[in-house]
Design an enzyme around this catalytic site. Structure first.
Site, PDB file in Angstrom:
ATOM      1  N   GLY A 191       0.773  -1.247   0.000  1.00  0.00           N
ATOM      2  CA  GLY A 191       0.000   0.000   0.000  1.00  0.00           C
ATOM      3  C   GLY A 191       0.797   1.285   0.000  1.00  0.00           C
ATOM      4  O   GLY A 191       0.278   2.334   0.395  1.00  0.00           O
ATOM      5  N   ARG A 233     -13.527 -16.015 -10.672  1.00  0.00           N
ATOM      6  CA  ARG A 233     -13.169 -14.643 -11.017  1.00  0.00           C
ATOM      7  C   ARG A 233     -14.388 -13.749 -11.323  1.00  0.00           C
ATOM      8  O   ARG A 233     -14.537 -12.659 -10.767  1.00  0.00           O
ATOM      9  CB  ARG A 233     -12.205 -14.622 -12.202  1.00  0.00           C
ATOM     10  CG  ARG A 233     -11.705 -13.245 -12.581  1.00  0.00           C
ATOM     11  CD  ARG A 233     -10.694 -13.276 -13.704  1.00  0.00           C
ATOM     12  NE  ARG A 233      -9.544 -14.111 -13.387  1.00  0.00           N
ATOM     13  CZ  ARG A 233      -8.528 -13.730 -12.599  1.00  0.00           C
ATOM     14  NH1 ARG A 233      -8.510 -12.521 -12.089  1.00  0.00           N
ATOM     15  NH2 ARG A 233      -7.540 -14.541 -12.345  1.00  0.00           N
ATOM     16  N   MET A 284      -3.368  -6.892  -7.242  1.00  0.00           N
ATOM     17  CA  MET A 284      -2.738  -7.944  -8.035  1.00  0.00           C
ATOM     18  C   MET A 284      -3.750  -8.932  -8.601  1.00  0.00           C
ATOM     19  O   MET A 284      -3.714 -10.125  -8.290  1.00  0.00           O
ATOM     20  CB  MET A 284      -1.683  -8.659  -7.191  1.00  0.00           C
ATOM     21  CG  MET A 284      -0.539  -7.746  -6.799  1.00  0.00           C
ATOM     22  SD  MET A 284       0.153  -6.850  -8.214  1.00  0.00           S
ATOM     23  CE  MET A 284       1.701  -6.280  -7.542  1.00  0.00           C
ATOM     24  N   ILE A 342      -6.104  -9.791 -12.343  1.00  0.00           N
ATOM     25  CA  ILE A 342      -6.510  -9.473 -13.714  1.00  0.00           C
ATOM     26  C   ILE A 342      -8.013  -9.286 -13.671  1.00  0.00           C
ATOM     27  O   ILE A 342      -8.739 -10.103 -13.097  1.00  0.00           O
ATOM     28  CB  ILE A 342      -6.100 -10.605 -14.675  1.00  0.00           C
ATOM     29  CG1 ILE A 342      -4.573 -10.663 -14.741  1.00  0.00           C
ATOM     30  CG2 ILE A 342      -6.711 -10.376 -16.061  1.00  0.00           C
ATOM     31  CD1 ILE A 342      -4.038 -11.859 -15.489  1.00  0.00           C
ATOM     32  N   LEU A 343      -8.483  -8.170 -14.240  1.00  0.00           N
ATOM     33  CA  LEU A 343      -9.898  -7.826 -14.090  1.00  0.00           C
ATOM     34  C   LEU A 343     -10.728  -8.375 -15.240  1.00  0.00           C
ATOM     35  O   LEU A 343     -10.358  -8.246 -16.405  1.00  0.00           O
ATOM     36  CB  LEU A 343     -10.042  -6.309 -14.026  1.00  0.00           C
ATOM     37  CG  LEU A 343      -9.277  -5.636 -12.877  1.00  0.00           C
ATOM     38  CD1 LEU A 343      -9.396  -4.131 -12.982  1.00  0.00           C
ATOM     39  CD2 LEU A 343      -9.793  -6.123 -11.534  1.00  0.00           C
ATOM     40  N   HIS A 345       2.000   0.781 -13.386  1.00  0.00           N
ATOM     41  CA  HIS A 345       2.830  -0.376 -13.710  1.00  0.00           C
ATOM     42  C   HIS A 345       4.294   0.047 -13.646  1.00  0.00           C
ATOM     43  O   HIS A 345       4.662   1.063 -14.235  1.00  0.00           O
ATOM     44  CB  HIS A 345       2.474  -0.888 -15.110  1.00  0.00           C
ATOM     45  CG  HIS A 345       3.219  -2.132 -15.483  1.00  0.00           C
ATOM     46  ND1 HIS A 345       3.018  -3.328 -14.858  1.00  0.00           N
ATOM     47  CD2 HIS A 345       4.181  -2.347 -16.419  1.00  0.00           C
ATOM     48  CE1 HIS A 345       3.824  -4.241 -15.378  1.00  0.00           C
ATOM     49  NE2 HIS A 345       4.532  -3.672 -16.330  1.00  0.00           N
ATOM     50  N   LEU A 351      -4.064  -7.455 -20.437  1.00  0.00           N
ATOM     51  CA  LEU A 351      -3.106  -7.325 -19.335  1.00  0.00           C
ATOM     52  C   LEU A 351      -2.142  -6.180 -19.649  1.00  0.00           C
ATOM     53  O   LEU A 351      -1.289  -6.303 -20.526  1.00  0.00           O
ATOM     54  CB  LEU A 351      -2.335  -8.641 -19.144  1.00  0.00           C
ATOM     55  CG  LEU A 351      -1.235  -8.614 -18.076  1.00  0.00           C
ATOM     56  CD1 LEU A 351      -1.792  -8.319 -16.703  1.00  0.00           C
ATOM     57  CD2 LEU A 351      -0.460  -9.912 -18.066  1.00  0.00           C
ATOM     58  N   GLU A 359       7.019   6.336  -8.761  1.00  0.00           N
ATOM     59  CA  GLU A 359       5.608   5.925  -8.739  1.00  0.00           C
ATOM     60  C   GLU A 359       4.778   6.865  -7.856  1.00  0.00           C
ATOM     61  O   GLU A 359       3.697   7.303  -8.225  1.00  0.00           O
ATOM     62  CB  GLU A 359       5.462   4.492  -8.202  1.00  0.00           C
ATOM     63  CG  GLU A 359       5.959   3.412  -9.128  1.00  0.00           C
ATOM     64  CD  GLU A 359       5.561   2.013  -8.647  1.00  0.00           C
ATOM     65  OE1 GLU A 359       4.403   1.823  -8.228  1.00  0.00           O
ATOM     66  OE2 GLU A 359       6.409   1.102  -8.691  1.00  0.00           O
TER      67      GLU A 359
END
Ligand code: GAR
Length: 205
Positions: free
Chosen positions: A12, A66, A91, A93-94, A110, A145, A175
């Site tokens: 986080g 999922r 983490m 994959i949607l 990313h 992805l 970041e």
């Protein structure tokens, strides 16, 4: 202010930087944190978020199908009426079940140029390949992805970074700045609509 749902699965540190930015940094007055959400109820970042005074929510993804999990997660998040869904070390994959309700409003960070590297372990990839620089990327999320349109990129100089820890330290510092700035730009680009509404309500008061 734009409402952010920040999603994480672990440490986080990006969430923390964004929360600070909404409180005292570049996002102050532009964005507020509607919720910090995790698919891991014991994620360290969730504790940090609560300690920072953010609303928090969790829904365990482990062992769930999922599409079923994603539909439930989307429904839960919609209760917080986010303008943007901000992935910060989330983490997963949607699936379309998650993406569709928030299409065009989901962001990801990313730790590499998404044209060169996708998926996990981007800092290891940069380190193992002895890259002299890498690019942090903030992009919109689509169904691939790390394939969505790029919103912002910043180069990290990796010359002389001779441990993985040093590569990560330099990358994370970038970041933490870049994500907030990308949101500033995105929110401002949508603001004609928002600020005219704010203007109207001010006039009416
Ligand atoms: C960050 O380096 C983020 O860019 C990366 O995970 C880390 C999360 O750290 N995300 C990805 O690799 C996505 N493919 P944090 O929990 O301290 O923000």
């Amino acid at each position: 202010a734009a409402r952010l749902a920040i999603l994480l699965s672990g440490r986080g540190s990006n969430m923390m930087a964004l929360v600070e930015a909404t409180k005292t940094g570049v996002l102050k007055g532009l964005a507020e944190v509607a919720v910090v959400f995790s698919n891991k109820p014991d994620a360290f970042g969730l504790e940090t978020a609560a300690a920072l005074g953010c609303p928090v929510a969790a829904l365990p993804s482990q062992g769930r199908k999922r599409e079923v999990f994603d539909a439930e997660a989307a429904q839960l998040l919609q209760q917080y009426q986010p303008d943007f869904v901000v992935l910060a070390g989330y983490m997963r994959i949607l699936s379309p079940a998650f993406i569709q309700p928030f299409a065009g409003r989901i962001l990801n960070i990313h730790p590499a140029d998404t044209h060169q590297h996708q998926g996990l372990h981007a800092y290891e990839w940069a380190f193992d390949n002895k890259l002299t620089e890498t690019k942090i990327t903030v992009h919109l999320v689509d169904e691939g992805l790390d394939t969505g349109p790029i919103l912002a990129q910043q180069t990290v100089d990796l010359r002389g970074a001779d441990t993985l820890a040093e590569v990560e330290r330099r990358g994370l510092a970038v970041e933490h700045e870049l994500y907030a700035w990308a949101l500033v730009e995105l929110i401002k680009s949508k603001q004609p609509v928002m600020s005219s509404a704010a203007e109207t309500s001010r006039v009416l008061k």
